[in-house]
Write an enzyme that holds these catalytic residues in place. Structure first.
Site, PDB file in Angstrom:
ATOM      1  N   ASN A 148       1.373  -0.558  -0.450  1.00  0.00           N
ATOM      2  CA  ASN A 148      -0.107   0.026   0.019  1.00  0.00           C
ATOM      3  C   ASN A 148       1.366   1.476   0.268  1.00  0.00           C
ATOM      4  O   ASN A 148       1.641   0.988   1.145  1.00  0.00           O
ATOM      5  CB  ASN A 148      -0.535   0.008   1.072  1.00  0.00           C
ATOM      6  CG  ASN A 148      -1.683   1.120   1.495  1.00  0.00           C
ATOM      7  OD1 ASN A 148      -1.855   2.002   0.313  1.00  0.00           O
ATOM      8  ND2 ASN A 148      -3.097   0.863   2.160  1.00  0.00           N
ATOM      9  N   ARG A 184      -2.844  -1.470  -3.434  1.00  0.00           N
ATOM     10  CA  ARG A 184      -4.162  -0.781  -3.553  1.00  0.00           C
ATOM     11  C   ARG A 184      -3.806  -0.076  -4.613  1.00  0.00           C
ATOM     12  O   ARG A 184      -2.735   1.070  -3.955  1.00  0.00           O
ATOM     13  CB  ARG A 184      -3.856  -0.554  -1.592  1.00  0.00           C
ATOM     14  CG  ARG A 184      -5.271   0.238  -1.393  1.00  0.00           C
ATOM     15  CD  ARG A 184      -5.190   0.968  -0.158  1.00  0.00           C
ATOM     16  NE  ARG A 184      -6.168   1.577  -0.501  1.00  0.00           N
ATOM     17  CZ  ARG A 184      -6.318   3.075   0.880  1.00  0.00           C
ATOM     18  NH1 ARG A 184      -5.212   3.229   0.966  1.00  0.00           N
ATOM     19  NH2 ARG A 184      -7.771   3.968   0.931  1.00  0.00           N
ATOM     20  N   HIS A 200     -13.201   3.567  -0.387  1.00  0.00           N
ATOM     21  CA  HIS A 200     -12.718   1.803   0.844  1.00  0.00           C
ATOM     22  C   HIS A 200     -13.553   0.605   0.355  1.00  0.00           C
ATOM     23  O   HIS A 200     -13.565   0.165   1.389  1.00  0.00           O
ATOM     24  CB  HIS A 200     -13.853   2.522   1.889  1.00  0.00           C
ATOM     25  CG  HIS A 200     -13.008   3.240   3.251  1.00  0.00           C
ATOM     26  ND1 HIS A 200     -13.796   4.254   3.464  1.00  0.00           N
ATOM     27  CD2 HIS A 200     -11.651   4.040   3.596  1.00  0.00           C
ATOM     28  CE1 HIS A 200     -12.865   5.461   3.858  1.00  0.00           C
ATOM     29  NE2 HIS A 200     -12.148   4.917   3.997  1.00  0.00           N
ATOM     30  N   ARG A 240     -12.176  15.819   7.333  1.00  0.00           N
ATOM     31  CA  ARG A 240     -12.450  15.519   6.795  1.00  0.00           C
ATOM     32  C   ARG A 240     -13.843  16.127   6.434  1.00  0.00           C
ATOM     33  O   ARG A 240     -14.806  15.642   7.969  1.00  0.00           O
ATOM     34  CB  ARG A 240     -13.353  14.987   5.019  1.00  0.00           C
ATOM     35  CG  ARG A 240     -11.578  14.370   4.511  1.00  0.00           C
ATOM     36  CD  ARG A 240     -11.490  13.254   3.811  1.00  0.00           C
ATOM     37  NE  ARG A 240     -10.504  12.207   3.216  1.00  0.00           N
ATOM     38  CZ  ARG A 240      -9.983  11.651   3.382  1.00  0.00           C
ATOM     39  NH1 ARG A 240     -11.458  10.856   3.999  1.00  0.00           N
ATOM     40  NH2 ARG A 240      -9.028  11.199   2.441  1.00  0.00           N
ATOM     41  N   GLU A 251      -8.052  -5.015   5.184  1.00  0.00           N
ATOM     42  CA  GLU A 251      -7.998  -4.785   3.504  1.00  0.00           C
ATOM     43  C   GLU A 251      -6.605  -5.445   3.098  1.00  0.00           C
ATOM     44  O   GLU A 251      -7.070  -5.878   1.935  1.00  0.00           O
ATOM     45  CB  GLU A 251      -7.445  -3.130   3.371  1.00  0.00           C
ATOM     46  CG  GLU A 251      -9.232  -2.413   3.532  1.00  0.00           C
ATOM     47  CD  GLU A 251      -8.838  -0.769   4.294  1.00  0.00           C
ATOM     48  OE1 GLU A 251      -8.497  -0.723   5.338  1.00  0.00           O
ATOM     49  OE2 GLU A 251      -9.313  -0.488   3.188  1.00  0.00           O
TER      50      GLU A 251
END
Ligand code: ADP
Length: 402
Positions: free
Chosen positions: A7, A92, A181, A242, A387
């Site tokens: 990743n 990823r 995601h 965010r 993940e």
């Protein structure tokens, strides 16, 4: 068969080395961070519990992958005899645009698509591609698979992915909802079905991925039909830093008030907003904000309530989108660990069929579990996301199909 998962972000490269034949056992994992900045360091842990930490001379993704490869075969802390044991590498990749809707083996065409998405994912796709190219150089001849954050959401229908703006912005410029995601939403929705003893094709699931970033998805019989993140990860839930959803007119108002230009306001809404901005205690970590709330800080209490209310509103709207729901699954840092946030999100939803078992909800565990009462019409699940494991599994399946 050994599968390495990479990743690669803008200043870090995370890695996990799996032995797929041994039940997807994690042989080693870690990360190199502060790449391209002073004090680049690596943390490496192997399955024997040995940990190595320290500074490493790494200036880009290729250096990082080289150092990771050296650690994996290190005579002391290594877990492989030879790098030739690595049969595939799963990456990823954040944005696959509209054309890539499933994991793929990387070729020139795939790399071109990743590059085409640089404009809409400027922070993620360039380092993701650099990670792939680094592995091509360090592991010549080994298959690289790209697993896209957007792919699981590719099944959304147009009424869910279009915005109420002139249509040519979609047809000409690909301005639409993509969602992110996806690897987590795919994994958790499948795990939720397994927990209920059902097939994904038989149930309707709402997945609440509440981490530092956060998104929620509506999954109808295994297929995503809506998700809260949009063209970029800024839309939807209130996150660590965010803003999530807001009146678009706030953008130019902030520009005027703060004297910011376009990139400036983008940075403001991505990095200085959300829980960080709302709670005002110089932390985006919900644990700190919960501590502030416990200590009587009213702004922290309000931040938590605003955060949870947004999740509640999305759950309600996705029940409508799905025409009912069988299970709501909570995952990621907040979703897995904050019992009080789960309780606050679900407070008052008994009328929609949610019966939370408070005692079960308060138990901490790393296992997938139900926290609803046995007679709850809608099941409530807590499912740790993974993940890396999902990327390893998809990579393994792709390589074996080939
Ligand atoms: P990322 O999006 O970076 O992968 P994670 O899924 O690891 O994020 O979630 C990190 C966030 O989870 C932290 O910022 C913190 O707010 C939250 N978190 C972790 N543990 C707890 C806890 N016990 N209680 C409340 N929040 C927690």
């Amino acid at each position: 068969m050994i599968v390495l998962v990479i990743n690669a972000g803008s200043s870090s490269v995370k890695f996990t080395c799996f032995d797929m034949a041994a039940g997807r056992k994690v042989l080693a994992s870690g990360l190199i961070e502060r790449i391209g900045i002073d004090g680049t360091s690596m943390k490496y842990t192997n399955h024997r519990g040995e940990v190595i930490k320290g500074e490493v001379p790494v200036k880009d993704a290729k250096d990082a992958v080289k150092v990771i490869s050296e650690r994996l075969v290190d005579p002391k802390a290594g877990v492989l005899k030879s790098l030739s044991e690595v049969k595939a590498i799963g990456h990823r990749v954040v944005h696959g645009g509209e054309s890539i809707t499933a994991p793929v083996i990387v070729n020139d065409q795939v790399k071109a698509t990743i590059r085409e998405c640089f404009a809409i994912a400027p922070l993620h796709n360039p380092p993701n591609l650099a990670g792939i190219e680094a592995c091509e150089a360090v592991f010549p001849g080994v298959a690289n698979a790209a697993v896209f954050d957007t792919a699981f959401h590719a099944t959304m229908p147009p009424h869910a992915f279009l915005y109420g703006i002139p249509y040519d912005l979609y047809t000409e410029h690909k301005i639409r909802r993509y969602g992110f995601h996806g690897t987590s939403h795919a994994y958790v929705s499948r795990q939720a079905a397994e927990l209920l003893g059902k097939k994904p094709a038989d149930i309707k699931v709402i997945v609440c991925h509440l981490g530092n970033g956060g998104s929620i998805s509506a999954v109808d019989r295994g297929k995503c039909v809506d998700t809260s993140m949009g063209l970029t990860p800024l839309e939807g839930l209130i996150m660590g830093t965010r803003s999530g959803d807001m009146d678009p007119a706030i953008v130019w108002n902030i520009m005027r008030i703060k004297g910011l230009d376009g990139p400036g306001v983008d940075n403001f809404l991505n990095k200085k907003s959300g829980l960080l901005g709302l709670a005002g205690i110089n932390s985006s970590d919900l644990r700190d904000i919960e501590a502030g709330h416990q200590a009587g800080n009213k702004q922290c209490t309000q931040a938590i309530e605003t955060y949870a209310y947004r999740v509640k509103k999305y759950i309600g709207s996705y029940i409508a989108a799905l025409g009912g729901v069988d299970v709501v699954a909570f995952t990621a840092g907040v979703g897995e660990n904050s019992a009080s946030t789960r309780a606050l999100v679900l407070k008052g939803l008994q009328g929609l069929g949610f019966k939370l078992d408070s005692a079960k909800n308060d138990v901490r565990s790393a296992e997938p579990r139900l926290v609803s009462t046995p007679d709850s019409p809608v099941k409530i699940a807590v499912i740790p996301t993974d993940e890396e494991q999902e990327i390893a599994g998809q990579t393994f399946d792709l390589v074996n199909k080939k």
